[in-house]
Scaffold this motif. Structure first.
Motif, PDB file in Angstrom:
ATOM      1  N   HIS A   7       0.887  -1.167   0.000  1.00 49.02           N
ATOM      2  CA  HIS A   7       0.000   0.000   0.000  1.00 49.02           C
ATOM      3  C   HIS A   7       0.916   1.205   0.000  1.00 49.02           C
ATOM      4  N   PRO A  16      -3.555   8.514  -1.058  1.00 46.53           N
ATOM      5  CA  PRO A  16      -2.940   7.335  -1.674  1.00 46.53           C
ATOM      6  C   PRO A  16      -2.174   7.711  -2.939  1.00 46.53           C
ATOM      7  N   THR A  40      -0.273   0.833  -8.770  1.00 45.10           N
ATOM      8  CA  THR A  40      -1.240   1.108  -7.706  1.00 45.10           C
ATOM      9  C   THR A  40      -2.507   1.751  -8.245  1.00 45.10           C
ATOM     10  N   ASP A  43      -6.614   3.789  -4.510  1.00 51.36           N
ATOM     11  CA  ASP A  43      -6.456   3.634  -3.064  1.00 51.36           C
ATOM     12  C   ASP A  43      -4.997   3.383  -2.683  1.00 51.36           C
ATOM     13  N   ARG A  45      -3.291   0.851  -3.597  1.00 53.18           N
ATOM     14  CA  ARG A  45      -3.099  -0.607  -3.501  1.00 53.18           C
ATOM     15  C   ARG A  45      -3.052  -1.202  -4.902  1.00 53.18           C
ATOM     16  N   PRO A 104       4.116  -1.809   3.273  1.00 52.65           N
ATOM     17  CA  PRO A 104       3.639  -0.500   2.834  1.00 52.65           C
ATOM     18  C   PRO A 104       4.794   0.479   2.617  1.00 52.65           C
TER      19      PRO A 104
END
Length: 118
Positions: A7, A16, A40, A43, A45, A104
């Protein structure tokens, strides 16, 4: 849940990091074997679940290579040339294939941090 996830958060913008490209490598001795490239989502992710899961999720040493410079330029950050941060490698080990490994990244033009998340 088992597998490898990540993340990415842009701490300079407080949101993000969408559109950041990440390369995943497995390290075997002096060799760096490219496994996949992901990007990514909104978000911060990766779509589609864990980056590494199932039969490909084996014990060993891995590297996530975050293409931070390209992301930061695209986000409008004013960077020096060369950029202070361009490629951010995070090398880590997976010892327990029954566990979830979350790596992350908190990024800004002049700093980053990481940790083993949950």
């Amino acid at each position: 849940m088992t597998g490898l996830t990540t993340h990415v958060l842009d701490t300079a913008l407080g949101k993000p990091a969408e559109g950041l490209v990440i390369d995943l490598f497995r390290i075997e001795g002096d060799a760096r074997i490219h496994l996949k490239t992901v990007t990514t989502n909104s978000d911060g992710r990766v779509d589609g679940g864990p980056i590494l899961i199932g039969d490909s999720f084996v014990a060993g040493t891995y590297e996530l290579l975050f293409q931070a410079g390209d992301y930061l330029r695209a986000s409008g950050a004013k960077l020096t040339e060369p950029a202070f941060l361009d490629l951010v490698p995070i090398r880590f080990g997976i010892a327990d294939i029954t566990a979830h490994y979350h790596v992350p990244l908190l990024i800004s033009p002049y700093g980053y941090s990481t940790y083993r998340g949950s």
